[in-house]
Design a protein around this motif. Structure first.
Motif, mmCIF file in Angstrom:
data_model
loop_
_atom_site.group_PDB
_atom_site.id
_atom_site.type_symbol
_atom_site.label_atom_id
_atom_site.label_comp_id
_atom_site.label_asym_id
_atom_site.label_seq_id
_atom_site.Cartn_x
_atom_site.Cartn_y
_atom_site.Cartn_z
ATOM 1 N N LEU A 8 0.820 -1.212 0.000
ATOM 2 C CA LEU A 8 0.000 0.000 0.000
ATOM 3 C C LEU A 8 0.857 1.266 0.000
ATOM 4 C CD1 LEU A 8 -2.853 -0.889 2.502
ATOM 5 C CD2 LEU A 8 -3.085 -0.401 0.059
ATOM 6 N N ARG A 9 2.038 1.176 0.601
ATOM 7 C CA ARG A 9 2.917 2.347 0.703
ATOM 8 C C ARG A 9 3.863 2.479 -0.480
ATOM 9 N NH1 ARG A 9 4.755 0.648 6.426
ATOM 10 N NH2 ARG A 9 6.586 0.323 5.169
ATOM 11 N N MET A 10 3.879 1.520 -1.390
ATOM 12 C CA MET A 10 4.827 1.543 -2.505
ATOM 13 C C MET A 10 4.422 2.460 -3.651
ATOM 14 S SD MET A 10 6.389 -2.282 -2.973
ATOM 15 C CE MET A 10 4.990 -2.827 -3.897
ATOM 16 N N PHE A 11 3.135 2.727 -3.808
ATOM 17 C CA PHE A 11 2.686 3.530 -4.939
ATOM 18 C C PHE A 11 3.414 4.873 -4.972
ATOM 19 C CE2 PHE A 11 -0.960 0.692 -4.323
ATOM 20 C CZ PHE A 11 -1.093 0.204 -5.613
ATOM 21 N N GLY A 12 4.031 5.178 -6.102
ATOM 22 C CA GLY A 12 4.717 6.450 -6.274
ATOM 23 C C GLY A 12 6.131 6.508 -5.742
ATOM 24 N N CYS A 13 6.620 5.440 -5.114
ATOM 25 C CA CYS A 13 7.985 5.479 -4.586
ATOM 26 C C CYS A 13 8.993 5.184 -5.707
ATOM 27 C CB CYS A 13 8.165 4.529 -3.408
ATOM 28 S SG CYS A 13 8.368 2.809 -3.847
ATOM 29 N N GLU A 14 10.238 5.567 -5.464
ATOM 30 C CA GLU A 14 11.287 5.350 -6.454
ATOM 31 C C GLU A 14 11.740 3.896 -6.439
ATOM 32 O OE1 GLU A 14 14.138 8.425 -5.324
ATOM 33 O OE2 GLU A 14 13.573 9.442 -7.191
ATOM 34 N N ARG A 22 18.745 4.217 -10.502
ATOM 35 C CA ARG A 22 17.318 4.546 -10.467
ATOM 36 C C ARG A 22 16.656 4.072 -11.759
ATOM 37 N NH1 ARG A 22 13.560 8.202 -12.054
ATOM 38 N NH2 ARG A 22 11.992 8.822 -10.534
ATOM 39 N N ILE A 23 15.537 3.350 -11.607
ATOM 40 C CA ILE A 23 14.807 2.837 -12.763
ATOM 41 C C ILE A 23 13.602 3.720 -13.069
ATOM 42 C CG2 ILE A 23 13.521 0.890 -13.710
ATOM 43 C CD1 ILE A 23 15.193 -0.929 -11.886
ATOM 44 N N GLY A 24 12.857 4.101 -12.038
ATOM 45 C CA GLY A 24 11.655 4.906 -12.238
ATOM 46 C C GLY A 24 10.816 4.955 -10.982
ATOM 47 N N ILE A 25 9.501 5.059 -11.170
ATOM 48 C CA ILE A 25 8.550 5.202 -10.056
ATOM 49 C C ILE A 25 7.505 4.083 -10.144
ATOM 50 C CG2 ILE A 25 6.770 6.713 -9.096
ATOM 51 C CD1 ILE A 25 8.940 8.525 -8.996
ATOM 52 N N VAL A 26 7.099 3.537 -8.996
ATOM 53 C CA VAL A 26 6.061 2.506 -8.973
ATOM 54 C C VAL A 26 4.759 3.094 -9.501
ATOM 55 C CG1 VAL A 26 4.649 0.980 -7.537
ATOM 56 C CG2 VAL A 26 7.089 1.245 -7.046
ATOM 57 N N ALA A 39 2.898 -9.491 -6.418
ATOM 58 C CA ALA A 39 3.793 -10.294 -7.233
ATOM 59 C C ALA A 39 4.568 -9.466 -8.266
ATOM 60 C CB ALA A 39 3.015 -11.399 -7.941
ATOM 61 N N TRP A 40 3.955 -8.451 -8.836
ATOM 62 C CA TRP A 40 4.578 -7.620 -9.866
ATOM 63 C C TRP A 40 4.174 -6.171 -9.663
ATOM 64 C CZ3 TRP A 40 7.375 -9.454 -14.255
ATOM 65 C CH2 TRP A 40 7.464 -10.841 -14.350
ATOM 66 N N ILE A 41 5.005 -5.281 -10.169
ATOM 67 C CA ILE A 41 4.661 -3.862 -10.230
ATOM 68 C C ILE A 41 4.908 -3.390 -11.659
ATOM 69 C CG2 ILE A 41 5.157 -3.277 -7.832
ATOM 70 C CD1 ILE A 41 7.907 -2.143 -8.926
ATOM 71 N N THR A 42 4.375 -2.229 -11.973
ATOM 72 C CA THR A 42 4.821 -1.543 -13.174
ATOM 73 C C THR A 42 5.665 -0.379 -12.699
ATOM 74 O OG1 THR A 42 2.879 -0.103 -13.319
ATOM 75 C CG2 THR A 42 2.800 -2.183 -14.538
ATOM 76 N N VAL A 43 6.688 -0.077 -13.486
ATOM 77 C CA VAL A 43 7.578 1.035 -13.190
ATOM 78 C C VAL A 43 7.445 2.044 -14.315
ATOM 79 C CG1 VAL A 43 9.961 1.749 -12.791
ATOM 80 C CG2 VAL A 43 9.175 -0.458 -11.941
ATOM 81 N N LEU A 67 12.105 1.229 -3.273
ATOM 82 C CA LEU A 67 11.989 -0.187 -3.586
ATOM 83 C C LEU A 67 13.207 -0.597 -4.400
ATOM 84 C CD1 LEU A 67 10.199 -2.789 -3.681
ATOM 85 C CD2 LEU A 67 9.296 -1.898 -5.836
ATOM 86 N N THR A 68 13.906 -1.621 -3.957
ATOM 87 C CA THR A 68 15.027 -2.162 -4.707
ATOM 88 C C THR A 68 14.605 -3.515 -5.247
ATOM 89 O OG1 THR A 68 16.602 -1.040 -3.255
ATOM 90 C CG2 THR A 68 17.456 -2.846 -4.615
ATOM 91 N N VAL A 69 14.604 -3.639 -6.573
ATOM 92 C CA VAL A 69 14.180 -4.881 -7.219
ATOM 93 C C VAL A 69 15.393 -5.737 -7.547
ATOM 94 C CG1 VAL A 69 12.019 -3.922 -8.115
ATOM 95 C CG2 VAL A 69 14.103 -3.755 -9.493
ATOM 96 N N ALA A 70 15.163 -6.996 -7.863
ATOM 97 C CA ALA A 70 16.253 -7.938 -8.082
ATOM 98 C C ALA A 70 16.737 -7.982 -9.536
ATOM 99 C CB ALA A 70 15.825 -9.338 -7.645
ATOM 100 N N VAL A 71 16.161 -7.158 -10.410
ATOM 101 C CA VAL A 71 16.570 -7.140 -11.818
ATOM 102 C C VAL A 71 17.226 -5.807 -12.138
ATOM 103 C CG1 VAL A 71 14.817 -8.785 -12.548
ATOM 104 C CG2 VAL A 71 14.292 -6.365 -12.574
#
Length: 137
Positions: A8-14, A22-26, A39-43, A67-71
């Motif tokens: 719920l807190r991830m929306f709009g985070c880097e 830096r890849i983008g924003i959730v 399971a997945w987000i869009t960036v 958010l730090t992703v594994a890819v």
């Protein structure tokens, strides 16, 4: 593992890759239809966040602000472009994303080492179904 409360807190985070780039924003969140877990987000990437790429949450870490992703960033940049129809992810495009990121798609029956060793019809019947999660405001 990132739970619903954190999601719920991830929306709009880097979003950053494992190297700190830096890849983008959730943008959007997709949950597994069976487990109800994120399971997945869009960036949102590109100039003014005009592009959206799917990124798996498997192996991701959320610290409350970022958010730090594994890819890595290049993998996200070259991920298949997906057009959403009525909000949910179509099964054939879902499969393409799992294969692109090298993730197992579907569930193998007992006694079989991987989903790749079984009939495609079986894997399709028990696929992991993702649906978009919209938080009520």
């Amino acid at each position: 593992m990132i739970g619903q409360r954190e999601a719920l807190r991830m929306f709009g985070c880097e979003v950053f890759d494992p190297e700190g780039h830096r890849i983008g924003i959730v943008g959007q969140l997709f949950i597994d239809d069976d487990t109800e877990q994120p399971a997945w987000i869009t960036v949102q990437t590109g100039l003014f966040g005009t592009n959206e790429s799917f990124v798996p949450l498997e192996g991701a870490a959320f610290d409350g602000d970022t958010l730090t992703v594994a890819v890595d960033k290049d993998a996200v940049r070259h991920a298949p472009r997906i057009t959403l129809h009525q909000g949910d992810l179509p099964p054939e495009q879902e499969r393409a994303l799992y294969l692109y990121y090298g993730m197992t798609y579907g569930v193998a029956p007992e006694g079989v080492a991987s989903a790749d060793d079984v009939q495609p019809e079986y894997v399709e019947a028990v696929r992991l179904r993702l649906r978009r999660w919209v938080a009520a405001t």
